[in-house]
Design a protein around this motif. Structure first.
Motif, PDB file in Angstrom:
ATOM      1  N   THR A  37       0.837  -1.201   0.000  1.00 56.51           N
ATOM      2  CA  THR A  37       0.000   0.000   0.000  1.00 56.51           C
ATOM      3  C   THR A  37       0.873   1.252   0.000  1.00 56.51           C
ATOM      4  OG1 THR A  37      -1.786  -1.153   1.105  1.00 56.51           O
ATOM      5  CG2 THR A  37      -1.792   1.242   1.282  1.00 56.51           C
ATOM      6  N   ASP A  56      -5.897  -1.340  -4.717  1.00 58.82           N
ATOM      7  CA  ASP A  56      -5.193  -2.061  -3.664  1.00 58.82           C
ATOM      8  C   ASP A  56      -5.929  -3.367  -3.346  1.00 58.82           C
ATOM      9  OD1 ASP A  56      -3.141  -2.321  -1.890  1.00 58.82           O
ATOM     10  OD2 ASP A  56      -3.730  -0.644  -0.583  1.00 58.82           O
ATOM     11  N   ASP A  57      -5.157  -4.406  -3.063  1.00 59.01           N
ATOM     12  CA  ASP A  57      -5.716  -5.693  -2.633  1.00 59.01           C
ATOM     13  C   ASP A  57      -6.738  -6.259  -3.618  1.00 59.01           C
ATOM     14  OD1 ASP A  57      -4.241  -5.976  -0.237  1.00 59.01           O
ATOM     15  OD2 ASP A  57      -5.523  -4.492   0.732  1.00 59.01           O
ATOM     16  N   ARG A  74       4.760  -3.899   9.267  1.00 62.69           N
ATOM     17  CA  ARG A  74       3.710  -3.284  10.072  1.00 62.69           C
ATOM     18  C   ARG A  74       3.896  -3.653  11.539  1.00 62.69           C
ATOM     19  NH1 ARG A  74      -1.304  -4.744   7.653  1.00 62.69           N
ATOM     20  NH2 ARG A  74      -0.669  -3.252   6.068  1.00 62.69           N
TER      21      ARG A  74
HETATM   22 MG    MG Z   1      -2.087  -2.945   2.023  1.00 61.87          MG
END
Ligand code: MG
Ligand code: ADP
Length: 460
Positions: free
Chosen positions: A174, A227-228, A326
């Motif tokens: 992202t 995205d995704d 993350r």
């Molecule tokens: Mg993402």
């Protein structure tokens, strides 16, 4: 309605989309511990394992279901590990501070959900200024994707079209996608969206006779960032519509960039004509960063936050947090918040203390054939003995085949050995079982969910 009734209604909705085994695994002994007038809800789960899974996979569904059930705007959902309702355990100061931090963080996450309205009410371009190239660290694991992303910004619609970036969660997809958008927004019409948003908007447009607006909205751009894209798997109508959007943009030399957690061909229930189009530009994979890259990323995040940690602590973090970036960032945020609230300086000791629960979560254990059989047995609630027996009932054959699939796929166990592990079966039975599951995975989202759930149970 009281909290129990609300939660029952929410679970009723969620249950519809899950197999019984998955549902029980994740939602057994969950409850709402508080529902405030301002729309904040605290949901409790019995284990950390269930908490992180529910938070990751079901937050949106819960959010929608809560809203539908109560007819009230839900402001924020917090998740907590708590065994029984009204369990008044004394909290250590560490865990109570961490809870405050967590609340703050969840608040931020939920504002993002709230702002994902229907199309037209989207924030203008869907871009978040905080993700740029200048704060993206290129290094082992993302070099190709990073270079391709930069090449695209210099040659919109011409360098690689589409650019397809794939890789595991939290590895920077992202961030890169958004960085492209932020880089070219000055001279181009850019639109960032998730495939879920695209799907929702498509359904909305069909239901409200707004097909034309929908087409205008998505086709009238120079750069479309989705995205995704894997979440479009199994959504046939949306795929059909996206196919046309894609072709039209591509033909007009508009740039398309997609991200996914899997390579095009491996996305379950994605039409072949789409996956072959996804492959026709550039496909770039993002993999795990090495320790050196992780340290560079940590240093960048520290710079942004105007905070510092010594080298030893950075090495400790990068060496011990191995799932994704993350999580690495999450750990860093916890450390900073804890010491700021406490007005103290981070030391190895305090850092280890704070990260204690993350680290035990992350301790990867080596999975064996026996672990797989035991976990499958637990997941489907059938005994190991029955799985290994000659029984041919559906309730036994399915778990058995799932076990076969996982032993082969995850551990590379040979078919004869799998046969032996499962009560002395022939290797052809194992082969048959494997292809049964493989086929089902391509067609059935529920099978994907089951496999994924079991895999999670194995890792954690
Ligand atoms: Mg993402
Ligand atoms: P994904 O979309 O792959 O799940 P994200 O792009 O959301 O992952 O990244 C998760 C977090 O990690 C974000 O805060 C992002 O800024 C950070 N991150 C990931 N890769 C990098 C990188 N190479 N440099 C700096 N930050 C990164």
């Amino acid at each position: 309605m009281d909290n129990t009734q609300i939660w029952q209604a929410v679970l009723g909705e969620i249950e519809l989309n899950l197999s019984k085994a998955s549902f029980t695994t994740w939602f057994k002994n969950t409850f709402i511990s508080s529902f405030n007038d301002d729309g904040t809800v605290i949901i409790c789960t019995p284990t950390n394992f269930a908490k992180s899974w529910i938070e990751k996979k079901f937050n949106k569904n819960i959010y929608t279901a809560l809203q539908n059930t109560t007819n009230q705007k839900i402001k924020a959902i917090f998740y907590e590990v708590q065994k029984q309702p009204k369990n008044e355990k004394k909290e250590s100061s560490v865990s109570s501070i961490l809870k405050t931090i967590k609340r703050k963080r969840n608040n931020i996450a939920n504002t993002e959900i709230n702002s994902q309205g229907n199309f037209g009410t989207n924030n203008k371009y869907g871009l978040n200024k905080k993700y740029t190239f200048s704060n993206f660290i290129a290094g082992k694991g993302n070099e190709l994707a990073h270079a391709a992303a930069q090449a695209v910004t210099r040659n919109i619609g011409k360098a690689y079209n589409p650019l397809f970036i794939y890789g595991g969660v939290g590895l920077g997809k992202t961030h890169l996608l958004q960085a492209i958008g932020n880089e070219v927004i000055r001279d181009h019409k850019v639109l960032y969206t998730t495939s879920e948003n695209f799907t929702n908007n498509y359904i909305y447009s069909v239901q409200n006779g707004k097909g034309k607006d929908f087409k205008n909205f998505y086709r009238n751009v120079d750069v479309l960032l989705i995205d995704d894209i894997q979440f479009m798997g199994g959504k046939d109508g949306t795929q059909e519509e996206f196919f046309h959007t894609f072709n039209e943009l591509k033909q007009a030399n508009k740039q398309i960039i997609l991200t996914s957690d899997k390579p095009p061909k491996s996305i379950p229930a994605m039409e072949k004509r789409l996956t072959s189009r996804f492959e026709c530009g550039m496909v770039a994979n993002i993999t795990q960063p090495d320790d050196e890259t992780k340290i560079a990323i940590l240093e960048e995040k520290l710079r942004e936050k105007n905070y510092s940690l010594n080298k030893e602590i950075l090495q400790f973090l990068s060496h011990n947090i191995n799932n994704n970036i993350r999580e690495l960032e999450g750990a860093l945020n916890r450390i900073i918040a804890f010491h700021e609230l406490n007005n103290s300086t981070p030391s190895m000791r305090s850092v280890k203390n704070i990260l204690n629960d993350i680290l035990t979560d992350l301790q990867t254990k080596t999975v064996t054939n026996t672990d797989i059989i035991n976990t499958v047995s637990k997941f489907f609630d059938v005994s190991v003995k029955d799985i290994k027996s000659k029984g041919r009932q559906k309730e036994l054959v399915w778990p058995r085949q799932i076990a076969i699939y996982l032993m082969k796929k995850e551990l590379g166990t040979s078919y004869p050995t799998i046969g032996k592990e499962l009560g002395g079966r022939d290797h052809t039975t194992a082969m048959h079982g494997y292809s049964k599951i493989e086929k089902s995975l391509a067609e059935n989202q529920q099978t994907n969910n089951e496999i994924e759930s079991i895999k999670q149970m194995l890792i954690l």
